[in-house]
Scaffold this active site. Structure first.
Site, PDB file in Angstrom:
ATOM      1  N   GLY A  85       0.828  -1.213   0.000  1.00 16.96           N
ATOM      2  CA  GLY A  85       0.000   0.000   0.000  1.00 16.96           C
ATOM      3  C   GLY A  85       0.854   1.251   0.000  1.00 16.96           C
ATOM      4  N   GLY A 121       7.201   7.687   6.055  1.00 10.39           N
ATOM      5  CA  GLY A 121       6.269   8.345   5.144  1.00 10.39           C
ATOM      6  C   GLY A 121       6.877   9.521   4.397  1.00 10.39           C
ATOM      7  CG  ASP A 247       5.257  -3.448  -5.097  1.00 14.07           C
ATOM      8  OD1 ASP A 247       5.876  -4.474  -5.425  1.00 14.07           O
ATOM      9  OD2 ASP A 247       5.789  -2.504  -4.494  1.00 14.07           O
TER      10      ASP A 247
HETATM   11  P1  AMP Z   1       8.950   1.353  -3.257  1.00 11.00           P
HETATM   12  O1  AMP Z   1      10.217   0.614  -3.027  1.00 11.00           O
HETATM   13  O2  AMP Z   1       9.088   2.842  -3.216  1.00 11.00           O
HETATM   14  O3  AMP Z   1       8.197   0.896  -4.463  1.00 11.00           O
HETATM   15  O4  AMP Z   1       8.038   1.020  -1.975  1.00 11.00           O
HETATM   16  C1  AMP Z   1       7.702  -0.285  -1.532  1.00 11.00           C
HETATM   17  C2  AMP Z   1       6.747  -0.164  -0.344  1.00 11.00           C
HETATM   18  O5  AMP Z   1       7.395   0.479   0.764  1.00 11.00           O
HETATM   19  C3  AMP Z   1       5.503   0.658  -0.614  1.00 11.00           C
HETATM   20  O6  AMP Z   1       4.445   0.094   0.108  1.00 11.00           O
HETATM   21  C4  AMP Z   1       5.880   2.015  -0.076  1.00 11.00           C
HETATM   22  O7  AMP Z   1       4.760   2.783   0.243  1.00 11.00           O
HETATM   23  C5  AMP Z   1       6.696   1.655   1.142  1.00 11.00           C
HETATM   24  N1  AMP Z   1       7.649   2.709   1.512  1.00 11.00           N
HETATM   25  C6  AMP Z   1       8.782   3.066   0.865  1.00 11.00           C
HETATM   26  N2  AMP Z   1       9.415   4.079   1.492  1.00 11.00           N
HETATM   27  C7  AMP Z   1       8.660   4.380   2.591  1.00 11.00           C
HETATM   28  C8  AMP Z   1       8.786   5.347   3.634  1.00 11.00           C
HETATM   29  N3  AMP Z   1       9.787   6.201   3.708  1.00 11.00           N
HETATM   30  N4  AMP Z   1       7.802   5.357   4.570  1.00 11.00           N
HETATM   31  C9  AMP Z   1       6.769   4.503   4.516  1.00 11.00           C
HETATM   32  N5  AMP Z   1       6.611   3.576   3.559  1.00 11.00           N
HETATM   33  C10 AMP Z   1       7.537   3.510   2.601  1.00 11.00           C
HETATM   34 MG    MG Z   2       6.573   1.102  -5.341  1.00  6.39          MG
END
Ligand code: AMP
Ligand code: MG
Length: 486
Positions: A85, A121, A247
Site C-alpha cells: 500500500g 512516510g 507493485d
Molecule cells: P517502493 O520501493 O518505493 O516501491 O516502496 C515499496 C513499499 O514500501 C511501498 O508500500 C511504499 O509505500 C513503502 N515505503 C517506501 N518508502 C517508505 C517510507 N519512507 N515510509 C513509509 N513507507 C515507505
Molecule cells: Mg513502489
C-alpha cells in the site's frame, strides 16, 4: 483553485484508507512543470502562490480533495507481501486533463499512512529530484510514464543512513493501479474486490474490453499488450527499471516508481544498478521475462472471471502470455530495426539486432553514443568518427559489422538517416549527471536540476549547447549502483 473529481474514493472502503497529508514546516517550490500544469488545465500562477505551494506540500488542501492511501500487495523480488500500500504517498484526487483524460494527482513523501509499516512516510529531496528528472526524461523519449508536476523542498531533514533534506513530489498518472492492487484482493480471496477493480480499470483504461465476449480476458490482453510495448521501449533506450516488483507495474502501461533505476552507459544485457538485485532478476535483458512473470500473477487474480473451470482459464491465460511474448519480440526487433536504419518493410527478424548487441557488449561500447554516432555515419561521417564518438581507438570487428549494416540498410538515403534520427536519442539522463543534480539540490543549488530537466525535454534535437549532457562518464564518474527511492 482545483476541482477534483475522485472516482477512486467512490470505490468500496476497503480499497484505501482516508488519510490527510502531514504538514511540513517550511515548504518551498523547487520546480513546477509548467507545460504539464497547462495540459492539466491548472492555473500556474495559483500553483506558484502560497496557497498552491501549500497544496503541493500537503499542508492545506482544496475542499474538493479527498486524500487517500491506496491498498495494494505485491511480489517483491519474487516473495509475496500481502499488504504493502501507499506508505508514503497520498492520492489527492483526480482531474480531467485538456483532452478529457482522467489523471491522478498524488503527493509522494507527504507523511505516514496506515500502510507505512516501519517507514516515516517521507522522501528525500534527492529521490524527488531523481524521479522528476527520470520521469520527465521518459516523457521526452516518448515512452509512457507517470509525470512530474512539482518538486517541493520541505525545510525538514529526514533520517536515512544520514540525515538528508526532505522533499515532496507531485506525481501525475493516468492511474496508480498496479498488478499488486489485484493481488491485494486475491490474497484475501475477495472475489468481489477483484471484480470491482477489474470493472473500474476497464472503464478507465480499456473501455473496449467491456464489450468483449470475455471482458476480464480482454483486460488481461490489454495490459499485456501495453506492457509488451512499454518494455520494448525501455530496452531501446537502455533503461533498467531496477525494481519490477508486481507493485511497481501499472495496469495502464505507464512506467512507475523510479527508485534504483538507470539508463546504462556501456552496454551489457545483464547490467543491473539496484544494489539489492544481486541475482540480476531485473537486469536489462531480463525485463521482458519479468513482465511475463508479473502478467502471470495478474492472470491468476483474474482467472475466476475468465472461465468457470480453472483448466480452461489457465489455457486462455497461457495464450495471452504467448501473445505477449510475440508482441514484445515484434516491437523489440522493429524498434532496433528503426534504430539501425533498416527500412520498415525489411524489419530485422532478430539476427542482426542480436549481432549488434553482442558487438556492443563484447567491445564495451556506450549504448546511446553508438547509435547516436552511427546516425552520423548514416549522414556521411566515417568509421573513425564513429570510433572517436564512442571513445574507442579501434574495434576489430567493426569493419565487417559496418559492411553488413550498409547492406541490410540499403546504403545511404534520406529515409535511413531520418529514421535513425527519430529513434536514437542524443540526451538521456545519465547517472553521473543525475547524481550531480541531486548533490547540488541537497546543497540548495537547483540550477543543475533545472538545466538538466530542460535539456531532457527534447532528447533528439541536435543543440551544441547541450553537448555536455551527451558525454559518457569518465571512469571516475561512473555510477555503479543507484539507490532505492528513499
Ligand atoms: P517502493 O520501493 O518505493 O516501491 O516502496 C515499496 C513499499 O514500501 C511501498 O508500500 C511504499 O509505500 C513503502 N515505503 C517506501 N518508502 C517508505 C517510507 N519512507 N515510509 C513509509 N513507507 C515507505
Ligand atoms: Mg513502489
Amino acid at each position: 483553485m482545483i476541482l477534483f473529481d475522485n472516482s477512486y474514493a467512490r470505490l468500496p472502503e476497503r480499497f484505501f484508507a482516508n488519510q490527510q497529508p502531514t504538514p511540513v514546516s517550511a515548504p518551498s517550490l523547487v520546480r513546477l512543470n509548467e507545460p504539464l500544469a497547462r495540459d492539466l488545465g491548472l492555473d500556474r500562477a495559483w500553483l506558484r502562490s502560497p496557497e498552491g505551494v501549500a497544496m503541493l506540500a500537503g499542508n492545506t488542501l482544496p475542499d474538493s480533495a479527498e486524500p487517500l492511501a491506496q491498498a495494494y500487495a505485491g511480489h517483491q523480488f519474487g516473495g509475496f507481501v500481502p499488504q504493502l500500500g501507499d506508505g508514503r504517498a497520498i492520492l489527492l484526487g483526480e482531474l480531467k486533463d485538456r483532452e478529457g483524460k482522467r489523471r491522478d494527482l498524488q503527493l509522494k513523501g507527504s507523511g505516514r499512512t496506515p500502510f507505512s509499516r516501519g517507514g516515516d512516510g517521507r522522501a528525500t529531496l534527492g529521490s524527488v529530484v531523481r524521479e522528476y528528472l527520470v520521469s520527465e526524461a521518459m516523457f521526452g523519449l516518448k515512452i509512457p510514464t507517470t509525470r512530474a508536476l512539482a518538486a517541493i523542498s520541505t525545510g525538514e531533514r529526514v533520517p536515512r543512513q544520514e540525515f538528508h533534506p526532505g522533499g515532496v513530489f507531485t506525481r501525475v498518472a493516468s492511474s496508480h493501479i498496479r498488478v499488486g492492487t489485484f493481488q491485494y484482493f486475491f490474497a484475501q480471496s475477495d472475489l468481489d474486490g477483484i471484480k470491482t477493480l477489474a470493472d473500474f480499470v476497464i472503464e478507465r483504461h480499456y473501455p473496449d474490453a467491456a464489450n468483449a465476449a470475455n471482458p476480464c480476458l480482454a483486460l488481461l490482453e490489454s495490459v499485456a499488450s501495453s506492457q509488451a510495448a512499454l518494455i520494448a521501449k525501455w530496452l531501446q533506450v537502455g533503461f533498467i527499471h531496477g525494481v519490477m516488483n508486481t507493485d511497481n507495474m501499472t495496469v495502464s502501461g505507464e512506467t512507475i516508481d523510479f527508485g534504483p533505476c538507470a539508463f546504462m552507459d556501456i552496454f551489457h544485457p545483464e547490467k543491473v544498478f539496484s544494489s539489492i538485485d544481486s541475482h540480476g532478476r531485473y537486469a536489462w535483458g531480463n525485463q521482458p521475462n519479468i513482465g511475463y512473470w508479473n502478467l502471470e500473477r495478474l492472470g491468476e487474480t483474474l482467472a475466476p472471471f475468465i472461465a468457470e473451470d480453472i483448466a480452461t482459464a489457465k489455457e486462455q491465460i497461457d495464450t495471452v502470455l504467448e501473445n505477449y511474448l510475440a508482441d514484445f519480440k515484434k516491437a523489440h526487433f522493429e524498434g532496433f530495426s528503426a534504430k539501425l536504419g533498416i527500412p520498415q518493410d525489411k524489419a530485422d527478424d532478430g539476427q542482426f539486432t542480436t549481432l549488434t548487441l553482442q558487438l556492443l557488449a563484447r567491445r564495451e561500447i556506450d549504448f546511446t553514443l553508438f547509435f547516436r554516432h552511427l546516425t552520423r555515419v548514416a549522414e556521411g561521417e566515417t568509421k573513425s568518427d564513429l570510433l572517436a564518438g564512442v571513445g574507442k581507438t579501434s574495434v576489430e570487428d567493426l569493419d565487417d559489422w559496418l559492411i553488413t549494416w550498409e547492406k541490410i540498410t540499403g546504403g545511404a538515403s534520406k529515409e535511413r538517416s531520418e529514421r535513425m534520427r527519430a529513434h536514437n536519442p542524443i540526451i538521456i539522463p545519465r547517472n553521473h549527471r543525475v547524481e550531480e543534480a541531486i548533490a547540488a539540490a541537497e546543497k540548495g543549488e537547483f540550477e543543475p536540476f533545472k538545466r538538466f530537466t530542460e535539456a531532457l525535454t527534447d532528447p533528439f534535437s541536435e543543440d551544441s549547447a547541450l553537448d555536455p549532457y551527451e558525454v559518457a562518464p569518465s571512469p571516475e564518474e561512473v555510477v555503479c549502483a543507484t539507490f532505492c527511492g528513499t
